[in-house]
Scaffold this motif. Structure first.
Motif: not given
Length: 171
Positions: A19-28, A45-53, A74-76, A78-85
């Motif tokens: 899960a840790y490796v997956t999170l690092v990959f997703i964040l990168r 989003v940051t807190v939710a990522l930590g809670s999910t991990l 969660l990453a997707l 966050q990306f979509l909301v940032a892109a749309v706004t």
């Protein structure tokens, strides 16, 4: 309870590491914005990522695959909301506007009350910026991430950095 079974500990080590490796990959892959502290939405989003991990690590009922999908979602999102706004506006839906707290050395009491900020907190921010006289402050702004930015009279220039702050006169 101090100890359950060896299989529980091995599961935590194996699934947790994956899960840790997956999170690092997703964040990168998702970019720096995913962990930015730009506004309340980014913090959530940051807190939710930590809670999910943590849930993936400790909850036996959550598989690595389910956790990986949750992290990616969660990453997707966050990306979509940032892109749309960013592209289509609507920033006010997910974040607040910066608030002017001090203008030309004068503390704006109504702004402090509205934002639940004390004079002491403003003074601390002014001191932290190296200014000892409130009269030397062109503007103090409560930013969307909750920090207070201070611009001295000497550094104000044309005020272009303050143009997105409501109630600021840059003339």
């Amino acid at each position: 309870m101090w100890f359950s079974t060896w299989s529980d500990l091995i599961r935590i080590l194996l699934v947790g590491a994956a899960a840790y490796v997956t999170l690092v990959f997703i964040l990168r892959a998702s970019g720096k914005r995913t962990l930015a502290k730009l506004n309340a939405f980014d913090l959530v989003v940051t807190v939710a990522l930590g809670s999910t991990l943590a849930t993936i690590f400790l909850d036996k009922n959550v598989s690595w695959t389910e956790g990986a999908v949750a992290l990616a979602s969660l990453a997707l999102l966050q990306f979509l909301v940032a892109a749309v706004t960013t592209r289509f506006g609507g920033r006010a839906v997910v974040t607040s506007a910066p608030t002017l707290l001090v203008s030309q050395g004068r503390i704006l009491e109504s702004a402090l009350r509205a934002q639940r900020v004390t004079k002491s907190e403003v003074s601390q921010a002014v001191r932290s910026s190296g200014i000892g006289d409130m009269g030397l402050v062109a503007a103090a702004v409560l930013e969307t991430d909750g920090t207070i930015s201070v611009v001295s009279q000497q550094q104000a220039g044309d005020g272009s950095a303050l143009r997105d702050v409501p109630n600021v006169s840059t003339e």
